[in-house]
Design an enzyme around this catalytic site. Structure first.
Site, short mmCIF file in Angstrom:
data_model
loop_
_atom_site.label_atom_id
_atom_site.label_comp_id
_atom_site.label_asym_id
_atom_site.label_seq_id
_atom_site.Cartn_x
_atom_site.Cartn_y
_atom_site.Cartn_z
N PHE A 95 60.20 -23.41 -19.77
CA PHE A 95 61.53 -22.97 -20.17
C PHE A 95 61.52 -22.61 -21.65
CE2 PHE A 95 62.17 -25.58 -16.49
CZ PHE A 95 63.25 -25.01 -15.83
N THR A 134 57.23 -25.36 -14.49
CA THR A 134 58.00 -24.22 -14.98
C THR A 134 58.12 -24.37 -16.49
OG1 THR A 134 59.23 -24.03 -12.93
CG2 THR A 134 60.21 -22.99 -14.85
#
Ligand code: PEP
Ligand code: MN
Length: 698
Positions: A280, A278
């Site tokens: 960010f 992921t």
């Protein structure tokens, strides 16, 4: 016995303490270098120096019995830490932060243990003593907390490599006054966690956020007796099962969340995709300056004019200014159906004149433009040694005289293949130079094949066991090969005869998907992309999930249903020339794959049938420059199958390089006499080492 182990453990502890001391010392020197570099304005990264450092360490390591992969892996971490440290130093200077803040309050969605929290901890690891996490229920509240000064930074997940963009965050970025000041890529690794002493069989309910549930669907399908219950986030699911105390309940969360809430991991690594990240974004109230020497990204949002070609017009501005786009994502504009906002990331720093000029031009062709911020890029390429450097770093002991060395001089003197007149065969359109004049360069996990480079693919004919493929992978890596081969589904010319030895008395047709698992593990362990042959159209999907390159073997060059099937997947395909096939037929076969959509095709000359007296097949060396003139696709050579005899492989390999091929594929085996297939043509490790040195000397 116990005594002996204890004494040894003490010694290991001492060694570890020493390593830690040295790491701390190295960091100190590195910080001093940052100061010195700032004074003389020299760049943070010095690729040449990093390369020299690795070569020196690999050489020293080898003298002490440490393999190159191990040494490189450890020092990549150390070098990255040092670069991060130096960048942070420059960042602080660039922003002239008046005194250090006492606390760094970081808002994130969820509670401690959530992935956002873990990513924030990682991003601010240099300030661990001042890090104050602030978990909030929604992304909107996270943004607001920073806007109104309750928090200093917002940690916002923007995209996941399995499930894609996080729309809510994109939409918030459009309206917020915050600026993006950093990015963090966090590896997400889901575990099934439960209370102590719970077994998988007794679990009846699993809590988690919908995203991780979707990302672990394959594993969850193996637990039909379990009910899935969606919950706010992964860490809260863990808190919930802890609080409820019901031993039939479990949660999907990170290892760290399990540790934080003192529950037990029942099963690790349960996501469908093992590589799951992921990204960010870190947002703050004010823009931050980034020192121009730090590799930097800039994020913008724009709305193009409503006319045909408007997006292309805007994108062309980046091309004209030589700026590399790393991401483009579109989102609907709420209230204006069928209109879009485009979110773009590109390599560049807002303080750079070229970037300012670009944005100025973009403004001229869009109806809305907002700069979200410039921030240090996390895509720092690791300095890896070229095959040349790897192959020629001297081993500790003097090399023994190689066999089959005599042809190297002759092969080296053959001229590079120069492209001739362009006349593509009939039925060859997409593969032709007329369709695409420039060389196709296929990137496989960062390894480029095609163009000016020369790549070596090495490995056994067949994956025979876990140990065998691991040993081959280590050797391949150590000597500078960049891709690992290994057959899992083996085509055998005769169904009854077998080479030398049999496999339980039968012909060895490969370990199938089990072998592929070993190959995947070996590739991962040594950071090598993998290639394996696929024999049947029905296996394509399963093999494409795991392998980085699919091989279509010589015997299948005109298996049209197989060609069509590999044309529908997104993996590169290495297409071997058939034993009785002309160059035109090879190109026409490639066309079948290209026509289905897959444009990543590599051609492989592996020897054809002529009037062989000495070799298994006849390596058609002339085909390489000829193919290069006809097609933009990369052309590699497999001298192993052409030669059929190990001593003939190195001279043919050198010749293949000399005539301008883009790479070679070589069979190696830890113990060729015992190989279950193609033993006679497999190079010993010593022969392979010598060949690599010959290929990459100068
Ligand atoms: C192989 O590369 O394992 C192989 C079987 O080769 P070919 O198809 O060229 O015979
Ligand atoms: Mn073989």
């Amino acid at each position: 016995m116990d005594e002996e182990i204890r004494a040894l453990r003490d010694k290991i502890n001492e060694a570890d303490n020493e390593i830690l001391k040295q790491l701390a010392l190295r960091r100190k020197f590195s910080a001093e270098i940052a100061r010195a570099k700032d004074v003389d304005r020299s760049p943070i990264r010095d690729q040449k120096r990093e390369e020299d450092l690795l070569v020196r360490l690999i050489r020293l390591g080898r003298e002490q019995g440490l393999d190159a992969h191990y040494v490189t892996t450890v020092f990549h971490e150390i070098i990255e830490d040092s670069i991060r440290l130096q960048q942070e130093y420059l960042q602080r200077l660039a922003n002239r932060e008046g005194g250090e803040p006492e606390v760094i309050r970081v808002a994130f969605q969820g509670i401690e243990g959530a992935y956002s929290y873990l990513a924030a901890k990682k991003f601010f690891s240099g300030f661990a003593d001042r890090f104050v996490p602030m978990g909030l229920p929604t992304f909107a509240e996270v943004v607001k907390a920073v806007e109104n000064g309750q928090a200093d930074y917002a940690m916002l997940p923007i995209e996941n490599t399995t499930s894609g963009g996080i729309n809510e965050v994109y939409d918030l970025l459009l309206h917020t006054r915050l600026s993006i000041v950093g990015e963090e890529k966090y590896r997400v690794s889901h575990c099934l966690v439960a209370l102590k002493d719970v077994t998988i069989g007794s679990i009846r309910k699993i809590y988690s956020h919908p995203q991780p549930v979707a990302q672990c669907s394959n594993y969850l399908a193996t637990l039909p007796g379990c009910k899935i219950e969606y919950f706010t986030d992964t860490a809260m699911s863990v808190a919930k099962i802890k609080e409820d105390g019901d031993p039939t309940h479990a949660a999907i969360a990170s290892e760290e969340a399990a540790r934080l809430y003192d529950v037990v991991i029942v099963k690790r690594d349960i996501a469908n995709q093992k590589e799951n990240f992921t990204r960010f974004l870190v947002a703050a109230r004010n823009l931050k300056k980034v020192d121009l020497r730090i590799p930097c990204k800039t994020s913008i949002v724009m709305a193009t004019a409503q006319k045909p070609g408007a997006l292309v017009e805007a994108l062309l501005v980046f091309r004209q200014n030589g700026l590399n786009l790393t991401k483009i994502e579109s989102r609907p504009i709420l209230g204006n159906p069928w209109e879009e906002m485009f979110y773009l990331d590109f390599e560049g720093n807002i303080d750079d004149e070229k970037v300012q000029q670009t944005l100025e031009e973009i403004r001229g062709v869009t109806r809305f433009l907002k700069v979200l911020g410039s921030y240090p890029s996390q895509d720092l390429p690791r300095t890896s040694l070229t095959p040349q450097a790897m192959a020629t770093v001297a081993a500790p002991q003097e090399e023994k005289a190689p066999r089959g060395e005599n042809a190297k001089g002759a092969a080296a003197s053959i001229a590079q293949g120069a492209p001739g007149p362009i006349s593509s065969p009939q039925g060859c359109r997409l593969a032709s130079r007329a369709h695409k004049p420039d060389d196709t360069i296929i990137k496989v996990r960062g390894v480029p094949i095609g163009g000016a480079g020369f790549v070596v693919i090495a490995g056994p004919c067949a994956v025979e066991s876990y140990e065998q493929i691991m040993t081959c992978a280590r050797e391949a890596k150590e000597r500078g090969a960049q891709i690992l081969r290994g057959g899992c589904f083996k085509p055998r010319t005769s169904p009854s005869s077998f080479h030398g030895r049999g496999f339980e008395g039968r012909v060895f047709e490969g370990l199938g998907l089990e072998g592929l698992e070993y190959l995947v593990e070996a590739g991962r362990a040594f950071n090598l992309p993998i290639i394996t042959e696929v024999l049947s159209p029905t296996d394509v999907e399963a093999v494409a999930k795991q392998a980085d390159i699919l091989q279509v073997g010589a015997r299948n060059m005109q298996n049209f249903s197989l060609l069509k099937e590999v044309g529908r997947v997104h993996r590169p395909v290495l297409l071997k020339r058939g034993l009785m096939s002309s160059i035109d037929e090879l190109l026409q076969a490639a066309e079948y794959i290209l026509e289905q959509g897959n444009q990543q095709v590599l051609l492989c000359e592996r020897g054809i049938r002529t009037f062989e007296t000495a070799t298994r097949h006849t390596l058609d060396l002339g085909a390489i420059p000829k193919l290069k003139s006809l097609t933009h696709l990369p052309v590699v050579v497999d001298p192993s199958h052409a030669a059929g005899e190990r001593d003939l492989v190195p001279p043919l390999a050198l010749a293949a390089k000399a005539v301008g091929s883009h790479g070679i594929m070589i069979e190696i085996h830890p113990d060729p006499e015992k190989a279950l297939s193609d033993g006679p043509q497999a190079l010993t490790f010593l022969q392979f080492e010598t060949l690599m040195k010959q290929l990459f000397k100068n």
